[in-house]
Design a protein around this motif. Structure first.
Motif, mmCIF file in Angstrom:
data_model
loop_
_atom_site.group_PDB
_atom_site.id
_atom_site.type_symbol
_atom_site.label_atom_id
_atom_site.label_comp_id
_atom_site.label_asym_id
_atom_site.label_seq_id
_atom_site.Cartn_x
_atom_site.Cartn_y
_atom_site.Cartn_z
ATOM 1 N N SER A 120 0.849 -1.182 0.000
ATOM 2 C CA SER A 120 0.000 0.000 0.000
ATOM 3 C C SER A 120 0.889 1.238 0.000
ATOM 4 N N PRO A 121 0.557 2.265 -0.795
ATOM 5 C CA PRO A 121 1.417 3.451 -0.815
ATOM 6 C C PRO A 121 1.347 4.255 0.488
ATOM 7 N N SER A 122 0.215 4.171 1.193
ATOM 8 C CA SER A 122 0.064 5.032 2.366
ATOM 9 C C SER A 122 0.246 4.270 3.685
ATOM 10 N N VAL A 123 0.243 2.932 3.614
ATOM 11 C CA VAL A 123 0.381 2.151 4.841
ATOM 12 C C VAL A 123 1.642 1.290 4.734
ATOM 13 N N LEU A 124 2.557 1.488 5.688
ATOM 14 C CA LEU A 124 3.773 0.667 5.711
ATOM 15 C C LEU A 124 3.549 -0.479 6.694
ATOM 16 N N SER A 125 3.723 -1.720 6.234
ATOM 17 C CA SER A 125 3.544 -2.883 7.105
ATOM 18 C C SER A 125 4.910 -3.461 7.425
ATOM 19 N N LEU A 126 5.249 -3.484 8.711
ATOM 20 C CA LEU A 126 6.566 -3.966 9.121
ATOM 21 C C LEU A 126 6.376 -5.133 10.084
ATOM 22 N N ARG A 127 6.869 -6.306 9.696
ATOM 23 C CA ARG A 127 6.748 -7.482 10.568
ATOM 24 C C ARG A 127 8.005 -7.602 11.415
ATOM 25 N N VAL A 128 7.817 -7.745 12.734
ATOM 26 C CA VAL A 128 8.942 -7.911 13.661
ATOM 27 C C VAL A 128 8.975 -9.372 14.065
ATOM 28 N N ASP A 129 10.142 -10.032 13.847
ATOM 29 C CA ASP A 129 10.210 -11.481 14.070
ATOM 30 C C ASP A 129 10.879 -11.858 15.378
ATOM 31 N N GLU A 130 11.111 -10.895 16.251
ATOM 32 C CA GLU A 130 11.751 -11.243 17.513
ATOM 33 C C GLU A 130 11.154 -10.440 18.652
ATOM 34 N N SER A 131 11.418 -10.892 19.867
ATOM 35 C CA SER A 131 11.003 -10.114 21.021
ATOM 36 C C SER A 131 11.721 -8.775 20.996
ATOM 37 N N LEU A 132 11.102 -7.778 21.585
ATOM 38 C CA LEU A 132 11.719 -6.451 21.639
ATOM 39 C C LEU A 132 12.199 -6.197 23.055
ATOM 40 N N TYR A 133 13.509 -6.081 23.209
ATOM 41 C CA TYR A 133 14.062 -5.789 24.539
ATOM 42 C C TYR A 133 15.310 -4.945 24.383
ATOM 43 N N PHE A 134 15.965 -4.651 25.490
ATOM 44 C CA PHE A 134 16.961 -3.583 25.430
ATOM 45 C C PHE A 134 18.071 -3.784 24.409
ATOM 46 N N PRO A 135 18.515 -5.027 24.139
ATOM 47 C CA PRO A 135 19.591 -5.085 23.144
ATOM 48 C C PRO A 135 19.148 -4.638 21.749
ATOM 49 N N ASN A 136 17.871 -4.720 21.428
ATOM 50 C CA ASN A 136 17.478 -4.346 20.072
ATOM 51 C C ASN A 136 16.503 -3.166 20.006
ATOM 52 N N ALA A 137 16.187 -2.579 21.179
ATOM 53 C CA ALA A 137 15.177 -1.513 21.190
ATOM 54 C C ALA A 137 15.610 -0.334 20.320
ATOM 55 N N ARG A 138 16.878 0.049 20.424
ATOM 56 C CA ARG A 138 17.323 1.221 19.676
ATOM 57 C C ARG A 138 17.351 0.953 18.175
ATOM 58 N N PHE A 139 17.628 -0.308 17.799
ATOM 59 C CA PHE A 139 17.658 -0.643 16.375
ATOM 60 C C PHE A 139 16.277 -0.443 15.761
ATOM 61 N N LEU A 140 15.254 -0.773 16.533
ATOM 62 C CA LEU A 140 13.880 -0.567 16.064
ATOM 63 C C LEU A 140 13.653 0.907 15.738
ATOM 64 N N GLU A 141 14.104 1.776 16.641
ATOM 65 C CA GLU A 141 13.956 3.218 16.386
ATOM 66 C C GLU A 141 14.678 3.617 15.103
ATOM 67 N N GLU A 142 15.913 3.147 14.957
ATOM 68 C CA GLU A 142 16.700 3.518 13.785
ATOM 69 C C GLU A 142 16.036 3.043 12.501
ATOM 70 N N ARG A 143 15.623 1.762 12.523
ATOM 71 C CA ARG A 143 15.068 1.143 11.324
ATOM 72 C C ARG A 143 13.793 1.867 10.895
ATOM 73 N N ILE A 144 12.939 2.154 11.860
ATOM 74 C CA ILE A 144 11.681 2.826 11.509
ATOM 75 C C ILE A 144 11.962 4.229 11.016
ATOM 76 N N GLY A 145 12.926 4.910 11.653
ATOM 77 C CA GLY A 145 13.313 6.241 11.181
ATOM 78 C C GLY A 145 13.743 6.202 9.719
ATOM 79 N N GLU A 146 14.570 5.232 9.366
ATOM 80 C CA GLU A 146 15.039 5.057 7.995
ATOM 81 C C GLU A 146 13.890 4.824 7.026
ATOM 82 N N LEU A 147 13.030 3.850 7.400
ATOM 83 C CA LEU A 147 11.943 3.461 6.496
ATOM 84 C C LEU A 147 11.016 4.635 6.219
#
Lengths: 578, 578
Positions: free
Chosen positions: B460-487
């Motif tokens: 969809s041009p207006s809806v971005l669908s992002l599937r997360v395949d792992e639990s979200l916890y402190f080792p990867n929390a910041r990566f989520l922010e970065e990745r979404i910022g990029e996308l």
């Protein structure tokens, strides 16, 4: 290409124009007015002569403008990093001595090298060791520790210590020696700055001023306090009455010089430099990301590392101390309309001009006013309610936050943060040590399999189906062995165990070893292991070992296919029963 | 009930009968014959008088029989733990001195308290810090280090050191002083024991003996070597010729006594005690689990901790040193038919009898024979091929294993294991810092969503669908922010971001904070966050914060439902297109 990768200024510099320059100029003016009192105050907090704060606000800003990827981050001395500097150097040298100043430059050098090294080796992930509860507890506790530490300047007494256990008794003991005029100046400054912070902008707006202009004027409140205080002290000759003032501030730009390269001292300061780098980086990136997102811009963590590394190296070479991106001043920079890092370059110019022209005027600035500036700034960092929120959300995270908060207050900044990091790693390991697994059975009338504890499903008597919902790696590898041992011991009829792996993204070497041990033990007990629904990348990795060749079982595409092969009768019956 | 929880002996003791007693008795006899030379040898390896090894093989076995959950584990001095004991105490006191003996008892006391404490506080998961590659590298390197360290006894020269960097030059330097008769005895013992280990059983079987009997006799090979060596030394008066012998061994049972309670020393030994406890526990549990599985029995990690803790406390009170479950001797115990821990009790009785009756005979036992016993035993621990296997399977795990192996060989046991643990934690954090995420699109003609990079799907041009395949916890929390910022920065048209969470088992406080930052940043950029396919427990946890109330988006049951709500037109079109 690679040069542009590491020098974001080549991008924005190319299209720089007059309109941006005007906006950057205005923002730089406002940030300069804000930065002068802050840099003097944070140098005092770090145990350094005030001029070191000004020095740390010139070259570091230029270095960040060259290498940093945020368009609007304002770099310089900040409260928490200044406190950490004081905590690292305080036990080693008398505050303000030449050795102390040299060691502060060395600390900035180490911090700069660490940050730049992390950028080039792509080790930014190390900052992930600092979980949010740890950072949050650390910042709140630092705010309290700083505020209590500044009380002595407001009261005009002496008291020192790395934690509340040392600070509070020292303050109480010297309380009778409180110096009246100093307290009067300090208290008035506190009240004025507090009022400026919360009320000045609405008051100005009520007088008909535009919101932007009113906001910008309010930011200059501390400068006003400084001017008034200098005038009062000069006119009433309060220095002679015992009010402590900043004293002679050297005029002129800092000379470029290397810090003392004492290897033993460097080794001793390394852990502190690492903590300062990580804390500074985490805080700075979070501000930069927040501001970048507002304009749909991106920041690159590696460029941020290099930008902050460059800023600290520049601080080390020009008589400064560790710096990082500041929250309040970056927001001001952004709100005042800064478009590019050129705003930082112009701010550096503003501070350089101040060092050249204004320093003689700072002689009579009372330390109590700087202390009041610090206290008003840091108390906004304290967020004790966050502890309750975290605790309600998760006991483990709450415990890590409380440990960091208590550790910093009672033991000091380094011990506190290490305590928090250690505890959160331990809790993380504990949490990941028991992966979610469920014995599953066939949903009657379907080819689906669900948890036997939650659904009315059919379990095969001879085939045990175990769904693993997490990656298998060293923190949970042994639990898998234990759990399977338990399940098999309780089911004497079972002849096949199918491990259903739809949620397994990784099987590391520890887990592979556990699987091999499991296979061997199961075979001794007359049970064969099989796998089902293994993801592609995991299969690829398993193929790099000889596990698949000798484990003796099969890898099924679906759990249904596994059951149909291993126990056709009961599977057919369950399918029909639906 | 709670008593039976902690005293498994109440279970097996209740149904103990004559048949079990006969089998346990036979197993005990064989294990005793195996344990006498081993306990003398490992005491020598630990830098202690030989009799300490015998003491450590009496009361600790009784304590384990009371508290341990394995039916067949044989506890006592083992090679790796003896090496760690020597490494911890060697730098502090001269080997064999009274202070050294006292410190060894203190180390056992600390180790016992730590293990028992971990049992009662259910902290067994801490052992998970030791990943398999670290343990494997550690054991192999220890084997090499022990074997090289014993060479001096075979050569009749002196050489000491904590690592190869110290040992090898010392050996080479003293090589000219090699003592002929000692070398002859040592070399003959080595050859004989090597032959016994590999060839005696098949030879006896070829002579018509049953496999069981032949195997049991082969286990007694070291005892035979000892007897022959004692006879040779006595008859040829080799002690006078300079062959180093065990010397006078005190006769009689050990008296019960507390080790020296020196708090400073205890604090100094604490890290070593912790490592000894963890390594001993990991090794012992792995043997116990393997043996238990063969008879579909269970072992309880908490009971194992308590059993080993009790064994070490018993060692501390009776002149011993740290002990744990031994691999070879447990397998022998199992194969010889041991049914219950009563076999351990009877073994303890056998060793006690030996201390009472046989010690005068041990005077002329040459140290070279004990060294040969150790070398033959530990070289089977060395598995350098494992390094290649691990490296092929995973570079990260291979690096951790190589670092541990190299660290132990070149720096020593403690530094090596800490290096390995630190590196594997760092690599673990690195590996978990980039959770797998995929931008997904609708599979035409279906309600399914798949990775846009792998499948021909409709985005969809207006809806971005992002599937997360792992639990979200402190080792990867910041990566989520970065990745979404990029996308989001790369997709100016996007107005909604749906985070699809079927693989998220946990959202910790750090990740929650990141989600809140993401919501704020997205809103500033005109994008609204939504969630879909959130698991029940994760929803429960999110409800404990106010995130769901103020994040402004919706939580959809399925990704299809999310798309149908947020972009009905494009979703319908994709459905029809299939």
């Amino acid at each position: 290409m690679s040069l542009r990768r590491w020098l974001p200024c080549l991008d924005w510099g190319r299209s720089y124009n007059r309109a941006s320059a005007a906006q950057d100029g205005l923002a730089a003016l406002i940030v300069t007015l804000m930065l002068i009192p802050q840099s003097l105050a944070y140098a005092m907090l770090a145990g350094l002569p005030p001029v070191a704060g000004l020095y740390a606000s010139i070259l570091p800003l230029l270095a960040y403008a060259l290498f940093g990827s945020s368009r609007t981050l304002a770099v310089g001395p900040v409260a928490v990093v200044s406190l950490m500097t004081a905590a690292a150097l305080g036990p080693l040298f008398p505050a303000g001595s030449a050795e102390y100043v040299g060691a502060a430059m060395l600390l900035a050098l180490l911090s700069g090298l660490l940050l730049a090294g992390m950028a080039l080796l792509r080790l930014g992930f190390v900052a992930n060791f600092l979980s949010h509860p740890v950072i949050s507890g650390f910042i709140s506790a630092s705010g309290i520790l700083i505020a209590v530490g500044q009380l002595k300047h407001i009261l005009g007494i002496s008291a020192s210590g790395e934690n509340l256990q040392q600070l509070l008794p020292a303050l109480l003991h010297n309380l009778p020696a409180v110096h009246g005029p100093t307290l009067l100046i300090g208290a008035c400054s506190l009240l004025f700055l507090w009022w400026v912070r919360g009320r000045l902008k609405p008051s100005l707006m009520r007088l008909g001023m535009g919101a932007g202009m009113a906001g910008n004027l309010a930011k200059a409140g501390p400068v006003l306090a400084i001017i008034v205080a200098i005038l009062v002290v000069s006119l009433l000759q309060l220095e002679q009455a015992g009010v402590k003032v900043v004293g002679a501030v050297p005029q002129g730009l800092p000379g470029l010089s290397l810090p003392t390269l004492d290897y033993r001292l460097a080794l001793q300061l390394l852990p502190a430099a690492l903590l300062i780098s990580l804390v500074g980086f985490v805080e700075s990136v979070s501000v930069a990301q927040t501001l970048a997102a507002k304009r749909r811009q991106r920041i690159e963590p590696d460029n941020e590392l290099l930008g902050l590394g460059g800023a600290n190296l520049a601080a080390a070479l020009s008589g400064g101390f560790p710096v990082t991106g500041g929250f309040a001043r970056s927001v001001v920079n952004f709100d005042a309309g800064a478009q590019t890092p050129m705003a930082g370059v112009l701010t550096a110019g503003g501070i350089a001009l101040s060092v050249l022209l204004l320093t003689p005027l700072l002689h009579n600035l009372p330390q109590a006013v700087l202390a009041a500036t610090i206290m008003v700034a840091v108390l906004s960092l304290v967020d004790l309610k966050a502890l309750g929120r975290t605790w309600r959300y998760s006991r483990q995270d709450g415990a890590a936050q409380a440990a960091t908060l208590g550790g910093v207050l009672l033991l000091g900044v380094e011990a506190g943060i290490l305590l928090g990091v250690g505890l959160s790693l331990l809790l993380f390991l504990w949490r990941t040590s028991r992966p979610h697994m469920a014995v599953v059975g066939q949903v009657p009338g379907s080819e689906h399999f669900r948890n036997i504890e939650r659904f009315a499903v059919v379990e095969s008597p001879s085939v045990l189906s175990l769904r693993v919902d997490e990656s298998l790696y060293f923190p949970n590898a042994r639990f898998l062995e234990e759990r399977i041992g338990e399940l098999i011991a309780a089911r004497p009829l079972v002849r096949h165990l199918v491990l259903m792996c739809p949620g397994v993204n990784l099987i590391d070497a520890s887990a592979l070893e556990s699987l091999e041990a499991i296979v061997e033990r199961l075979q001794a007990a007359g049970v064969q292991l099989h796998l089902s629904e293994v993801k592609g990348p995991v299969m690829d990795q398993l193929r790099r070992s000889d596990f698949l060749e000798h484990f003796g079982g099969q890898v099924f595409v679906s759990q249904y296919q596994a059951l149909r092969t291993l126990d056709p009768l009961s599977t057919r019956r369950a399918l029909v029963r639906g």
